[in-house]
Design an enzyme around this catalytic site. Structure first.
Site, short mmCIF file in Angstrom:
data_model
loop_
_atom_site.label_atom_id
_atom_site.label_comp_id
_atom_site.label_asym_id
_atom_site.label_seq_id
_atom_site.Cartn_x
_atom_site.Cartn_y
_atom_site.Cartn_z
N HIS A 1 0.83 -1.21 0.00
CA HIS A 1 0.00 0.00 0.00
C HIS A 1 0.87 1.25 0.00
O HIS A 1 2.06 1.21 0.34
CB HIS A 1 -0.91 0.02 1.23
CG HIS A 1 -2.11 -0.87 1.11
ND1 HIS A 1 -2.05 -2.22 1.34
CD2 HIS A 1 -3.39 -0.61 0.75
CE1 HIS A 1 -3.25 -2.75 1.14
NE2 HIS A 1 -4.08 -1.79 0.77
N LYS B 1 -0.74 4.99 4.68
CA LYS B 1 -1.67 4.05 5.34
C LYS B 1 -1.31 3.91 6.82
O LYS B 1 -0.13 3.76 7.16
CB LYS B 1 -1.63 2.69 4.64
CG LYS B 1 -2.65 1.73 5.18
CD LYS B 1 -2.91 0.58 4.23
CE LYS B 1 -3.92 -0.40 4.80
NZ LYS B 1 -5.23 0.21 5.11
N1 LIG Z 1 -12.61 -0.51 2.14
C1 LIG Z 1 -11.89 -0.09 1.13
O1 LIG Z 1 -12.04 -0.53 -0.02
C2 LIG Z 1 -10.87 0.96 1.37
C3 LIG Z 1 -10.16 1.55 0.31
C4 LIG Z 1 -9.27 2.57 0.60
C5 LIG Z 1 -9.10 2.96 1.90
N2 LIG Z 1 -9.78 2.35 2.90
C6 LIG Z 1 -9.69 2.77 4.29
O2 LIG Z 1 -10.46 3.97 4.40
C7 LIG Z 1 -9.89 4.82 5.39
C8 LIG Z 1 -9.59 6.17 4.75
O3 LIG Z 1 -8.62 6.01 3.73
P1 LIG Z 1 -8.08 7.26 2.91
O4 LIG Z 1 -7.02 6.76 2.01
O5 LIG Z 1 -9.22 8.03 2.36
O6 LIG Z 1 -7.40 8.10 4.09
P2 LIG Z 1 -7.15 9.67 4.18
O7 LIG Z 1 -6.17 9.86 5.28
O8 LIG Z 1 -6.87 10.23 2.83
O9 LIG Z 1 -8.58 10.24 4.63
C9 LIG Z 1 -9.12 10.08 5.90
C10 LIG Z 1 -9.94 11.33 6.18
O10 LIG Z 1 -10.70 11.10 7.36
C11 LIG Z 1 -10.72 12.29 8.08
N3 LIG Z 1 -11.08 12.00 9.46
C12 LIG Z 1 -10.35 11.39 10.42
N4 LIG Z 1 -11.05 11.35 11.58
C13 LIG Z 1 -12.25 11.92 11.30
C14 LIG Z 1 -13.40 12.18 12.08
N5 LIG Z 1 -13.47 11.86 13.38
N6 LIG Z 1 -14.45 12.79 11.49
C15 LIG Z 1 -14.41 13.14 10.19
N7 LIG Z 1 -13.34 12.94 9.40
C16 LIG Z 1 -12.28 12.33 9.96
C17 LIG Z 1 -9.31 12.88 7.91
O11 LIG Z 1 -9.32 14.27 8.18
C18 LIG Z 1 -9.08 12.57 6.43
O12 LIG Z 1 -9.54 13.64 5.62
C19 LIG Z 1 -8.66 4.06 5.90
O13 LIG Z 1 -9.02 3.35 7.07
C20 LIG Z 1 -8.31 3.11 4.79
O14 LIG Z 1 -7.64 1.96 5.25
C21 LIG Z 1 -10.65 1.37 2.66
O1 LIG Z 2 -5.63 2.76 1.00
C1 LIG Z 2 -5.95 1.99 1.94
O2 LIG Z 2 -5.69 2.26 3.13
C2 LIG Z 2 -6.66 0.74 1.64
N1 LIG Z 2 -7.03 -0.01 2.62
C3 LIG Z 2 -7.80 -1.18 2.52
C4 LIG Z 2 -7.19 -2.27 3.38
O3 LIG Z 2 -6.67 -1.99 4.47
O4 LIG Z 2 -7.28 -3.43 2.99
C5 LIG Z 2 -8.20 -1.61 1.14
C6 LIG Z 2 -7.47 -1.02 0.04
C7 LIG Z 2 -6.98 0.41 0.24
#
Ligand SMILES: NC(=O)c1ccc[n+]([C@@H]2O[C@H](COP(=O)([O-])OP(=O)(O)OC[C@H]3O[C@@H](n4cnc5c(N)ncnc54)[C@H](O)[C@@H]3O)[C@@H](O)[C@H]2O)c1
Ligand SMILES: O=C(O)C1=N[C@H](C(=O)O)CCC1
Length: 266
Positions: free
Chosen positions: A155, A159
């Site tokens: 990643h 992250k």
């Molecule tokens: N399920 C999936 O397919 C998938 C894909 C990508 C990322 N993710 C997960 O999603 C989450 C976010 O990833 P990202 O790459 O967008 O991260 P990022 O750091 O770009 O964005 C996170 C955002 O959340 C905000 N935030 C944090 N605490 C908050 C709160 N209490 N209230 C409101 N906003 C808040 C931060 O200010 C930031 O803007 C991570 O946990 C990541 O692992 C999941």
């Molecule tokens: O960008 C991230 O953070 C992502 N998190 C997920 C994970 O923890 O598996 C999925 C993909 C992107």
């Protein structure tokens, strides 16, 4: 199609920005408000780089749910905030779709009990990309026949959690179909701690963090005289949006918490 009203937590993040776009592009989705860490009282349209949407920004999810009554919360924040947001949503009768990763098994069991108690649907999806769901399903099938397996997840370096939610979920799915087994040489040593990665049920999980990466995973299987590699790559965050859309629609039909989109995409 019936309109689905939505709140997004984390709208300025990488995923949150894509999710805001998704709500704009999906005819029957209506974004009512967003929950951010700052900008209380402003409108989304006032923020640089955000779409011109005249909707309120809240920093307090309780206040948000008192003033707004959405059907669904999409949370894309951090594990600490995601837990609080998920509980608040269930308390207010709002169906959560949580993409945030880093939940423990105990969190998931506790939150599932809470969702069932309130008879409300919830989804925690470690990975929304349809290809990643298939990769996990294929890996589970392969593990029935080739039980020696190591997971390599890669990643971007912003992250927070390791291993990734996807790697953790993949290992759990594999653990469902194979006996726990210690892999590698029975007397192997780690001359540098961590060299063999994290361990779940004898499986090894290796986490790589580098700028330039988005989200990638290889599941490597080995047997006498052969290896099999199953790989998935998300090359941008748009890859996750069909799964977000599917989850928002599916969560309305559930009355329990579902962990993983493999339960939705049969
Ligand atoms: N399920 C999936 O397919 C998938 C894909 C990508 C990322 N993710 C997960 O999603 C989450 C976010 O990833 P990202 O790459 O967008 O991260 P990022 O750091 O770009 O964005 C996170 C955002 O959340 C905000 N935030 C944090 N605490 C908050 C709160 N209490 N209230 C409101 N906003 C808040 C931060 O200010 C930031 O803007 C991570 O946990 C990541 O692992 C999941
Ligand atoms: O960008 C991230 O953070 C992502 N998190 C997920 C994970 O923890 O598996 C999925 C993909 C992107």
């Amino acid at each position: 199609m019936k309109e689905i009203t939505i709140i997004i937590a984390g709208p300025r993040g990488n995923m949150g920005m894509e999710a805001v776009k998704l709500t704009e592009q999906t005819e029957h989705f209506k974004l009512l408000a967003v929950v951010d860490t700052k900008n209380e009282g402003k409108r989304l349209s006032e923020l640089d780089g955000m779409p011109n949407l005249d909707i309120p920004i809240y920093t307090d999810i309780e206040k948000c749910f008192t003033e707004q009554q959405p059907d669904v919360l999409i949370d894309l924040t951090s594990p600490e905030s995601g837990r609080v947001h998920l509980e608040a949503a269930i308390d207010h009768g709002v169906r959560p779709v949580i993409g945030t990763t880093g939940f423990s098994q105990e969190d998931i069991e506790r939150l599932r009990a809470k969702a069932e108690d309130k008879e409300i649907g919830a989804i925690i999806a470690p990975n929304f990309a349809i290809g990643a769901i298939l990769m996990m399903k294929f890996a589970q099938t392969a593990a029935r026949y080739m039980p020696d397996v190591e997971i390599l997840e890669m990643h971007h370096d912003k992250k927070l959690d390791a291993p990734s939610g996807t790697a953790h979920k993949t290992a759990q799915l594999i653990a469902e179909v194979r006996e726990a087994k210690k892999q590698g040489h029975p007397q192997e040593t780690e001359d540098l701690p961590g060299a063999r990665g994290a361990e779940l049920d004898g499986m090894r999980i290796h986490s790589i963090r580098l700028p330039g990466l988005v989200a990638h995973q290889e599941v490597l299987f080995g047997g006498p005289g052969q290896t099999l590699t199953i790989r998935h790559d998300s090359i941008n965050r748009a890859s996750f949006m069909p799964g977000v859309r599917l989850s928002v629609e599916a969560v309305l039909t559930l009355n329990t918490l579902v962990y993983g989109l493999e339960h939705i995409i049969e």
